[in-house]
Design an enzyme around this catalytic site. Sequence first.
Site, mmCIF file in Angstrom:
data_model
loop_
_atom_site.group_PDB
_atom_site.id
_atom_site.type_symbol
_atom_site.label_atom_id
_atom_site.label_comp_id
_atom_site.label_asym_id
_atom_site.label_seq_id
_atom_site.Cartn_x
_atom_site.Cartn_y
_atom_site.Cartn_z
ATOM 1 N N ASP A 183 -8.260 0.575 3.163
ATOM 2 C CA ASP A 183 -9.728 0.464 2.470
ATOM 3 C C ASP A 183 -9.458 0.817 0.867
ATOM 4 O O ASP A 183 -9.220 1.795 0.481
ATOM 5 C CB ASP A 183 -10.815 1.324 2.961
ATOM 6 C CG ASP A 183 -12.182 0.820 2.446
ATOM 7 O OD1 ASP A 183 -12.627 0.116 3.282
ATOM 8 O OD2 ASP A 183 -12.582 1.373 1.219
ATOM 9 N N LEU A 184 -9.755 -0.376 0.046
ATOM 10 C CA LEU A 184 -9.674 -0.128 -1.378
ATOM 11 C C LEU A 184 -10.914 0.823 -1.714
ATOM 12 O O LEU A 184 -12.011 0.691 -1.429
ATOM 13 C CB LEU A 184 -9.909 -1.556 -2.098
ATOM 14 C CG LEU A 184 -8.852 -2.564 -1.865
ATOM 15 C CD1 LEU A 184 -8.926 -4.027 -2.410
ATOM 16 C CD2 LEU A 184 -7.545 -1.949 -2.117
ATOM 17 N N ASP A 195 -13.233 -5.204 1.816
ATOM 18 C CA ASP A 195 -11.978 -4.355 1.402
ATOM 19 C C ASP A 195 -11.276 -3.772 2.118
ATOM 20 O O ASP A 195 -10.497 -2.927 2.058
ATOM 21 C CB ASP A 195 -12.519 -3.714 0.328
ATOM 22 C CG ASP A 195 -13.664 -2.828 0.725
ATOM 23 O OD1 ASP A 195 -13.996 -2.792 1.790
ATOM 24 O OD2 ASP A 195 -13.742 -1.633 -0.249
#
Length: 561
Positions: A435-436, A478
């Site tokens: 996950d960004l 994301d």
Amino acid sequence: MMRGASNSTTGIGGLRRLSVSPRGVVVAIAVATALALVWALARTVDQGQAVASDSRLAGDIQIARTTLDDDAVTAADRTVSIARLRTTQLALSSGNVEALRSVAAAHPGTVLVSRSGSRAGSLGGPGIEKAAEVVTDGKEIGSVTTQAPLDAGFIQRVDSNLPPGNQDLLVVTESGRVTAGSLPIGTPLAVAGTGNVSAGGRDYRAFSTALSGAGSQVRLVALTPITGGVLSGWRLPLAVLATLAALVLLVAWAAHPLRAARPPADRRGPARRSKAAPGNRLPPVPGALALMGETLGATHNLEALLDVILDAAITGTGAVDGRLVRGSSHLTELADAQRGSLTVALETDEPGGTHIVLFPPPGGFSDEAAAVAHWLGIQASTAIANARLHRVVEQHALTDDLTGLANRRRFSSTLQAELDRAERFGTPLALLMADLDNLKEINDRFGHAGGDEALKAFARALRDGIRKIDLAARIGGDEFALLLPQTDAEAAREVAERLRQALLSYRDLPERLTVSFGVSCYPEAASAEELLVSADISLYHAKRSGRNQVVVSRDPTADLL
């Protein structure tokens, strides 16, 4: 009683006269086979047309996306230009609503927001927003936002970039209704992916895609009208009549006295692969047609298709054997070794082309056999082209549009397949959820174009940092997932750490981008669901513990409690 007996005798005689001759049986079988063949060929042609339409529509969408990318760059430049204007900076600094409105009026399609909260202007309909912060003397005084609009002008620019003669329709929809394009505004049109839809009283084949950065309800849709296929309307009856007429002529020709008086052909000689007698000078044309009908509808797998085509060519021409030759290096040598051979060229993307070399029967190939071989080559090339188009469409259906990685659908099917393989061979399997960490901040500061660049940068890091047997997928927003076959927990940690460091080294992003990883492994997690849940919980721990780190789940059962 005598009259009754006479009638009985007449009835028996009538039955004898109505008995079916062997030739009648052959004709009946030929008619039934031909009708079945017509239906099979018609069905295959209709399917091929659908695949060709899907591939063309996917190309339209790709051209539209490229056009939108160009528009987004133009919009970003416009945003920066407006933000640098002295009048813009004075209006934002003062927070005066009238001053803000004056700037917005001079630059339609612009929104200005001062730090105090004063706001002016509007963007209109859906589009890709481009925002820029305005800073003077080191102090943020507000923001300017413009957009690349998804309006009639955008549709016109896309149309101008489509190939000449393209008659497909393009529309933009929001919440299932047309907002711009070739259909009336407000027309209901709900379609996701590929399928048949009805709009404005007509039926269309549609290819639809969501536009990242334009809102979750905004989609770009390419449409082509559905015309009557071979199996609909008057086409199939006409094809049936033509086939019956051809059979009548064929039977009449075969029964002609001069034809019947010819001595029987020599049927001796080997037939290693041919289903027909190799000495027969006339190839079994209806049989060849039937085999090619099976070929066209057999498979969209190119390798399997080539095998079927080779068998059809051998049987249809009466050859004793045949070879599939890729490229041209051995083609002349093979043809010289088999005097009198037939060579059939196939339209493939192999360097040097692909050819079928057919070895002759003892009596050589007849003119009819050569004609059949030529016809088979044309039809086989059509089937190969359809297989390639099907592969392109299938690839679009399994790929994330923005990043080029696998999408959730492909990830889910591959996860189960890899888990089954790991169970069967007793090998480990690692699942990484990523996950960004700061994508929202990048979107807020640099607009969705900046966010898209961040997503594509991470996708590039994944492609560069994994093996060919691994799978990287974007499963939404994301969030990303990686499948690492034959990889245990420690090796998976090393891979995740290497990817995390690689992303930190990227210098072409507007802001430093970080990522958190959660890792789970089989056999510690025994099912697909346990793998997903365990990796997700590990990712949650990584985010909660400060982000930009890797957490490996050692005991998924404890995580689930």
